[in-house]
Each structure stands twice: as structure tokens, then as C-alpha cells.
Design an enzyme around this catalytic site. Structure first.
Site, short mmCIF file in Angstrom:
data_model
loop_
_atom_site.label_atom_id
_atom_site.label_comp_id
_atom_site.label_asym_id
_atom_site.label_seq_id
_atom_site.Cartn_x
_atom_site.Cartn_y
_atom_site.Cartn_z
N ARG A 88 18.83 -20.30 -55.75
CA ARG A 88 17.48 -19.73 -55.71
C ARG A 88 16.67 -20.28 -54.53
NH1 ARG A 88 18.69 -20.63 -61.10
NH2 ARG A 88 18.62 -18.80 -62.46
N ARG A 151 17.57 -18.45 -73.43
CA ARG A 151 19.04 -18.54 -73.35
C ARG A 151 19.52 -19.74 -74.17
NH1 ARG A 151 19.12 -17.26 -66.86
NH2 ARG A 151 19.34 -15.02 -67.05
N HIS A 175 12.91 -23.94 -62.46
CA HIS A 175 13.71 -22.76 -62.81
C HIS A 175 14.80 -22.68 -61.74
CE1 HIS A 175 15.11 -18.84 -63.88
NE2 HIS A 175 14.80 -18.36 -62.70
#
Ligand code: NAD
Length: 299
Positions: A88, A151, A175
Site C-alpha cells: 500500500r 476480517r 492499515h
């Protein structure tokens, strides 16, 4: 019900699926989709309007940055997504200029707007977004580890045979790859997770790895992820519109660390109403500081 005009900037996979989730939940009076690719955006709206033919009450339309700037909630899902194997944090270079363009186009912004950041790298883009607007920090925040937490709860639920809603556990921090489960406070019915019948220490490590790698696995199979995150954004909008004071981990500015990352917060009509002081053990505290250090190095 105060906030019900919702603009989504970036009508790609995540933005258009978010619009779909909002339509199905009948949360917004009006949804405005904005994208630099107007043709794709028009197509998404035509397709989504078919979903309204059943029992939808929302209106959906194409808009520009000025329309979006006056919405009650502005969701930003514009930008480059991860490719297979891509981290990311590698998206920062591509997505920073996109945020500069968007935030200058939506000026002057509705001073009461709540801005939800979805674009990755999530914590850095949230931090950057806060610097590009004069809105109070509690009105500009990111989806953070909300999806990762769902999750986590899903995997624990499957393993223990209880419903997801009965699992109280959080993924915190970045994240991204430095996220961590707050195992020391995780529990089911007041039973600490490590003592829950049938759960071994090795299971906890496997669960944490499975959560961290789920996005990579989805991307390697189908190219991108959007159903889960769209459902999270719709849930966040619902909590704001109906002032639900929902507790979830979102990426928010933590004054103590001068950085945005995820801790549990209370979400209501004014945005983030409170950051909750979740107790962390020394290992978790070390991981949190590690997240912050890595994010600061990227600024
Ligand atoms: P996508 O390529 O399908 O859509 C991105 C859209 O942004 C495109 O339609 C593009 O035209 C638009 N766009 C680019 N610049 C723009 C601008 N200046 N103004 C308006 N629109 C602009 O990508 P996607 O799969 O929808 O992912 C979008 C972002 O969401 C990515 O950064 C991705 O990493 C992130 N994401 C975050 C999470 C999370 O948990 N927070 C989960 C999944 C994806």
C-alpha cells in the site's frame, strides 16, 4: 437524520460498490458520484439506477467537485489501487497529486462536511487530507483498520463457532503490513481470547497472518478488493447519518503521536466523537510505535 447527501469522489470499483451498498441500505437521500473519467462514471450511474427500481428511496446522479463540496458526507475513493504483490505504501507517490487536485477542486468545502478517506496508503492519505483542508480533524478520517477488524472477527467466529457480533477484538495501528491484533483485550463473552476453549497460541499467530494477507490474496485472485471496503464505508455513513455512536477502529489523528492511525473511536453525527483509550500490553505498544515510526518515515 442530519447528514444524508453523500458524495463519492472516485467512481471506480470501490466508489461505485460503495454507492451500491448505500443504495441497498437506503441510507442517503441523494448520492453524487464524481470521477475524472466522466464516461465511466455515467455508466456506473446508469447501471446503479437500475438497482433503484426495486425499493430504493435514494436519488443518484453525476456531479462535479463543486456539488461534492456541499455534501454532508464526502467519501474519497479516487486513486491508484494496489497491483498484485504491491504494498500500500508504494501508492503514495501516485495518490498524493490526486488528493492535491481533489482538495483544491472542492474548496470552499461545507464547514460541516464529514470526509471519509478510503484511498491507500490509508493512514498517510488521511494525514495528508487533513493538511489540505481547514476542517476540524474529527471531521476528516479514514476507514483505517475497520475492514481488517471485521476480517479478524470473521476468522475468529469461524474458528470458535460463535457469531461475528459476539467477538470483541480489534486490529489496530497501520492499515497495512504493520497492523496488529490487540490480543490482550480481545474476548468472547468476557473470556480472554487466549483462554477461549480450543484456541492455542499458534492459532492467534495464524489468524493475525490470515487477516494481514487477505487483501493480497484477493488481489492475486481477482485484481482488486471492493465488496468488503464498500460495506464498511456504507456502515460508517449509516453511523454518521443516524448518529449511532458506533465503536470501530478508524484512522484518526492521535495528538500524542502527531500521526493518523487506527485506534477504536466513537463515530456519530459529528464524525469522530472520542478516541477510546484501549489498554495495550508492552508488545502491542511496541508494535503501535513501530507503525507510527514507519508512517512518519514516509512523510
Ligand atoms: P479504481 O482504479 O477502480 O478507481 C479509482 C478511480 O479514481 C478511477 O475511476 C479514476 O478515474 C478515479 N480518479 C483518479 N483521479 C481522480 C480525481 N482527481 N478525481 C476524481 N476521480 C479520480 O480503484 P479502486 O479499486 O476503486 O481503488 C480506489 C482506492 O481505494 C485505491 O487507492 C485502493 O488502494 C483503495 N482501497 C482502499 C481500501 C481500504 O481498506 N481503505 C480497500 C480497497 C481499496
Amino acid at each position: 437524520m442530519k447528514h444524508s447527501k453523500i458524495a463519492i469522489i472516485g467512481a471506480g470499483s470501490v466508489g461505485s460498490t460503495t454507492a451500491y451498498a448505500l443504495l441497498l441500505k437506503n441510507i442517503a437521500a441523494e448520492i453524487i458520484l464524481v470521477d475524472v473519467n466522466e464516461v465511466r462514471c455515467r455508466g456506473e450511474i446508469l447501471d446503479l439506477s437500475d438497482a433503484l427500481s426495486f425499493d430504493g428511496t435514494s436519488k443518484i446522479r453525476l456531479g462535479n467537485a463543486q456539488d461534492a463540496s456541499q455534501a454532508d458526507i464526502i467519501v474519497i475513493a479516487a486513486g491508484k489501487p494496489q497491483g498484485p504483490g504491491e504494498k500500500r505504501l508504494e501508492l503514495l507517490k501516485a495518490n498524493k497529486p490526486i488528493f492535491e487536485a481533489i482538495f483544491s477542486a472542492i474548496k470552499p468545502i461545507n464547514p460541516h462536511a464529514i470526509v471519509i478517506i478510503v484511498t491507500n496508503p490509508l493512514d498517510l492519505m488521511t494525514h495528508y487530507a487533513q493538511s489540505l483542508t481547514d476542517l476540524p480533524r474529527n471531521q476528516v478520517f479514514g476507514t483505517g483498520t475497520f475492514l481488517d477488524t471485521l476480517r479478524l472477527r470473521g476468522i475468529i467466529a469461524e474458528k470458535t463457532g460463535v457469531a461475528c457480533e459476539s467477538v470483541d477484538a480489534y486490529i489496530l495501528g497501520e492499515h497495512g503490513d504493520l497492523q496488529f491484533p490487540a490480543w490482550s483485550s480481545a474476548q468472547i463473552a468476557g473470556i480472554p481470547i487466549a483462554q477461549y476453549p480450543g484456541i492455542q497460541k499458534k492459532d492467534l499467530n495464524d489468524i493475525a497472518d490470515a487477516v494481514k494477507n487477505k487483501a493480497y490474496e484477493i488481489i492475486s485472485c481477482k485484481g482488486s478488493t471492493y465488496f468488503g471496503i464498500a460495506t464498511c464505508v456504507a456502515r460508517m455513513c449509516e453511523a454518521i447519518v443516524f448518529d449511532q455512536k458506533l465503536v470501530m477502529p478508524l484512522s484518526t489523528y492521535i495528538p500524542e503521536y502527531t500521526m493518523c492511525l487506527s485506534l477504536p473511536v466513537i463515530l456519530g453525527e459529528n464524525g469522530i466523537e472520542k478516541i477510546l483509550p484501549i489498554p495495550l500490553d508492552s508488545d502491542e505498544q511496541k508494535k503501535l510505535i513501530g507503525s507510527i515510526q514507519q508512517l512518519k518515515n514516509c512523510l
